[in-house]
Scaffold this motif. Structure first.
Motif, PDB file in Angstrom:
ATOM      1  N   ARG A 112       0.824  -1.202   0.000  1.00  0.00           N
ATOM      2  CA  ARG A 112       0.000   0.000   0.000  1.00  0.00           C
ATOM      3  C   ARG A 112       0.864   1.260   0.000  1.00  0.00           C
ATOM      4  O   ARG A 112       2.038   1.234   0.362  1.00  0.00           O
ATOM      5  CB  ARG A 112      -0.915   0.016   1.227  1.00  0.00           C
ATOM      6  CG  ARG A 112      -1.890  -1.106   1.266  1.00  0.00           C
ATOM      7  CD  ARG A 112      -3.036  -0.763   0.401  1.00  0.00           C
ATOM      8  NE  ARG A 112      -4.112  -1.715   0.591  1.00  0.00           N
ATOM      9  CZ  ARG A 112      -5.037  -1.917  -0.302  1.00  0.00           C
ATOM     10  NH1 ARG A 112      -5.025  -1.265  -1.413  1.00  0.00           N
ATOM     11  NH2 ARG A 112      -5.993  -2.775  -0.063  1.00  0.00           N
ATOM     12  N   GLN A 137       0.730   3.758   2.004  1.00  0.00           N
ATOM     13  CA  GLN A 137       1.187   4.179   3.333  1.00  0.00           C
ATOM     14  C   GLN A 137       2.509   3.511   3.705  1.00  0.00           C
ATOM     15  O   GLN A 137       3.287   4.070   4.469  1.00  0.00           O
ATOM     16  CB  GLN A 137       0.134   3.941   4.402  1.00  0.00           C
ATOM     17  CG  GLN A 137      -0.346   2.547   4.555  1.00  0.00           C
ATOM     18  CD  GLN A 137      -1.635   2.297   3.802  1.00  0.00           C
ATOM     19  OE1 GLN A 137      -1.931   2.978   2.830  1.00  0.00           O
ATOM     20  NE2 GLN A 137      -2.390   1.306   4.241  1.00  0.00           N
ATOM     21  N   LYS A 171      -8.167   5.970   5.245  1.00  0.00           N
ATOM     22  CA  LYS A 171      -8.916   5.755   4.005  1.00  0.00           C
ATOM     23  C   LYS A 171      -9.158   4.264   3.769  1.00  0.00           C
ATOM     24  O   LYS A 171     -10.262   3.861   3.391  1.00  0.00           O
ATOM     25  CB  LYS A 171      -8.131   6.358   2.841  1.00  0.00           C
ATOM     26  CG  LYS A 171      -8.919   6.678   1.628  1.00  0.00           C
ATOM     27  CD  LYS A 171      -7.984   7.351   0.627  1.00  0.00           C
ATOM     28  CE  LYS A 171      -8.757   8.190  -0.340  1.00  0.00           C
ATOM     29  NZ  LYS A 171      -7.886   8.806  -1.334  1.00  0.00           N
ATOM     30  N   PHE A 183      -3.875   7.745   4.593  1.00  0.00           N
ATOM     31  CA  PHE A 183      -4.181   6.618   3.730  1.00  0.00           C
ATOM     32  C   PHE A 183      -4.609   5.383   4.531  1.00  0.00           C
ATOM     33  O   PHE A 183      -5.394   4.573   4.049  1.00  0.00           O
ATOM     34  CB  PHE A 183      -3.003   6.307   2.805  1.00  0.00           C
ATOM     35  CG  PHE A 183      -2.879   7.282   1.681  1.00  0.00           C
ATOM     36  CD1 PHE A 183      -3.795   7.275   0.645  1.00  0.00           C
ATOM     37  CD2 PHE A 183      -1.868   8.227   1.667  1.00  0.00           C
ATOM     38  CE1 PHE A 183      -3.694   8.187  -0.399  1.00  0.00           C
ATOM     39  CE2 PHE A 183      -1.756   9.142   0.633  1.00  0.00           C
ATOM     40  CZ  PHE A 183      -2.679   9.122  -0.401  1.00  0.00           C
TER      41      PHE A 183
END
Length: 156
Positions: free
Chosen positions: A4, A6, A144, A141
């Motif tokens: 991801r 992040q 999110k 993030f």
């Protein structure tokens, strides 16, 4: 998951803390002498570059290393987004403490030496602020992702 966005931001926090530990944070030059602050010491250098005196500032380096380690641990907490967000929030507080400790150390040196000029902050200091931004973006993030997972759970 580890791939991801992040993870990239948290890895950048680790890199920034490595840069903070490895480079100068602050420099002051007056009358041929200079004072340099690194993550572990303040050195007074003569005009020819010899170390006149040195004072340990280990707490700055230790705090930077702990922030980097906490970001690295947070990368691998992807299965528990709540824990990952908590670690990042703690990391944010530690980075604020790191900036404050550098700032208070340099201001203390300036007042102790009776300097009119504040000196200049170097790359090692500015990457701390970049790490704070990367940590904030990573947290954004993660939230999110958490919101996405919760919305998918509601659909089921």
């Amino acid at each position: 998951m580890i791939q991801r966005i992040q993870t990239i931001f948290l890895f950048l926090v680790v890199v920034c803390m490595g840069i903070t530990i490895g480079t100068e944070l602050w420099e002051q030059a007056v009358n041929g002498q200079s004072w340099k602050l690194s993550a572990f010491a303040v050195e007074n250098l003569s005009a020819d570059g010899e170390v006149v005196s040195s004072s340990s500032k280990w707490y700055i380096g230790a705090l930077a290393a702990f922030v980097g380690l906490l970001a690295l641990i947070s990368i691998f907490q992807y299965k528990s987004r709540g824990r990952q967000m908590m670690l990042n929030m703690i990391n944010s507080l530690l980075m604020v403490g790191l900036v404050a400790s550098v700032f208070l150390t340099t201001n203390g040196l300036n007042s102790e030496l009776g300097m009119e000029v504040a000196g200049s902050y170097k790359v090692g200091f500015w990457v701390i602020l970049a790490a704070m931004v990367c940590n904030m973006l990573a947290n954004r993030f993660i939230r999110k992702d958490e919101a996405l997972v919760r919305s998918v759970d509601r659909i089921r």
